[in-house]
Design an enzyme around this catalytic site. Structure first.
Site, PDB file in Angstrom:
ATOM      1  N   ASN A  44     141.947  64.440  19.751  1.00  9.80           N
ATOM      2  CA  ASN A  44     142.298  65.863  19.726  1.00  9.80           C
ATOM      3  C   ASN A  44     141.488  66.578  18.652  1.00  9.80           C
ATOM      4  O   ASN A  44     141.163  66.016  17.601  1.00  9.80           O
ATOM      5  CB  ASN A  44     143.811  66.089  19.568  1.00  9.80           C
ATOM      6  CG  ASN A  44     144.452  65.382  18.404  1.00  9.80           C
ATOM      7  OD1 ASN A  44     143.944  64.379  17.918  1.00  9.80           O
ATOM      8  ND2 ASN A  44     145.572  65.889  17.940  1.00  9.80           N
ATOM      9  N   GLU A  57     142.893  63.839  25.684  1.00  7.71           N
ATOM     10  CA  GLU A  57     142.546  63.441  27.055  1.00  7.71           C
ATOM     11  C   GLU A  57     141.358  64.217  27.606  1.00  7.71           C
ATOM     12  O   GLU A  57     140.430  63.609  28.159  1.00  7.71           O
ATOM     13  CB  GLU A  57     143.773  63.589  27.966  1.00  7.71           C
ATOM     14  CG  GLU A  57     144.935  62.662  27.616  1.00  7.71           C
ATOM     15  CD  GLU A  57     145.914  63.258  26.614  1.00  7.71           C
ATOM     16  OE1 GLU A  57     145.501  64.075  25.760  1.00  7.71           O
ATOM     17  OE2 GLU A  57     147.101  62.897  26.683  1.00  7.71           O
ATOM     18  N   CYS A  88     150.515  65.485  27.779  1.00 10.41           N
ATOM     19  CA  CYS A  88     151.218  66.747  27.998  1.00 10.41           C
ATOM     20  C   CYS A  88     150.997  67.195  29.449  1.00 10.41           C
ATOM     21  O   CYS A  88     150.167  66.639  30.173  1.00 10.41           O
ATOM     22  CB  CYS A  88     150.715  67.812  27.020  1.00 10.41           C
ATOM     23  SG  CYS A  88     149.095  68.502  27.417  1.00 10.41           S
TER      24      CYS A  88
HETATM   25  N1  THU Z   1     148.080  66.147  21.953  1.00  7.97           N
HETATM   26  C1  THU Z   1     147.109  65.443  22.618  1.00  7.97           C
HETATM   27  O1  THU Z   1     145.985  65.292  22.127  1.00  7.97           O
HETATM   28  N2  THU Z   1     147.431  64.921  23.834  1.00  7.97           N
HETATM   29  C2  THU Z   1     148.650  65.036  24.414  1.00  7.97           C
HETATM   30  O2  THU Z   1     148.810  64.706  25.573  1.00  7.97           O
HETATM   31  C3  THU Z   1     149.783  65.521  23.620  1.00  7.97           C
HETATM   32  C4  THU Z   1     149.410  66.383  22.473  1.00  7.97           C
HETATM   33  C5  THU Z   1     147.713  66.750  20.665  1.00  7.97           C
HETATM   34  C6  THU Z   1     147.568  68.245  20.733  1.00  7.97           C
HETATM   35  C7  THU Z   1     147.791  68.645  19.284  1.00  7.97           C
HETATM   36  O3  THU Z   1     146.545  68.567  18.614  1.00  7.97           O
HETATM   37  C8  THU Z   1     148.724  67.583  18.748  1.00  7.97           C
HETATM   38  O4  THU Z   1     148.701  66.519  19.694  1.00  7.97           O
HETATM   39  C9  THU Z   1     150.161  68.051  18.581  1.00  7.97           C
HETATM   40  O5  THU Z   1     150.646  68.615  19.732  1.00  7.97           O
END
Ligand code: THU
Length: 134
Positions: A44, A57, A88
């Site tokens: 992320n 992802e 998510c």
């Molecule tokens: N996050 C992801 O990278 N993937 C997901 O499927 C769930 C959430 C990240 C987004 C944000 O940077 C952090 O987790 C908190 O939501």
């Protein structure tokens, strides 16, 4: 754990260490086994303008497309804590573009048991490319 799963988990954890998540402090890694047999990973990348941050992802999907892979055969998502980090809603749809419904999505925390679900379980009755004749 199979050898492939060990490799995917290690790749997701390695890239998770590079996550840019100063706002949530929630570092996520994703690793894809693609149809070309290669592993593509991403983390992320947050932004001070919160909504434009990226999940792990789509970073991994972008690496796959840039690297020449076209389909997701298996995907790992790892995050901090003991709870498995499930993709998510938006990421489920992004995975849907490049994976069949029986592809397994493996969610991991740092410790604890992995949660293994098919994409079809994570995103039932979903909309996809075939609705548009693709
Ligand atoms: N996050 C992801 O990278 N993937 C997901 O499927 C769930 C959430 C990240 C987004 C944000 O940077 C952090 O987790 C908190 O939501």
């Amino acid at each position: 754990m199979t050898t492939v799963d060990k490799t995917l988990f290690a790749a997701a954890e390695a890239v998770r260490a590079r996550a840019y998540a100063p706002y949530s402090n929630f570092q996520v890694g994703a690793a894809i086994l693609a149809d070309d047999g290669k592993i593509y990973s991403g983390c992320n990348v947050e932004n001070a303008a919160y909504p434009v941050g990226n999940c792990a992802e789509p970073s991994a999907i972008a690496a796959m497309i840039a690297g020449g892979g076209t389909r997701i055969k298996r995907i790992y998502v790892t995050g901090p804590g003991t709870m498995p980090v499930t993709p998510c809603g938006g990421c489920r749809q992004r995975i849907r573009e490049f994976a069949d419904l029986d592809v397994e999505v493996v969610s991991h925390g740092v410790d604890g048991e992995p949660l293994i679900q098919t994409l079809g379980q994570l995103l039932p009755h979903s909309f996809g490319p075939e609705f548009l004749g693709k």
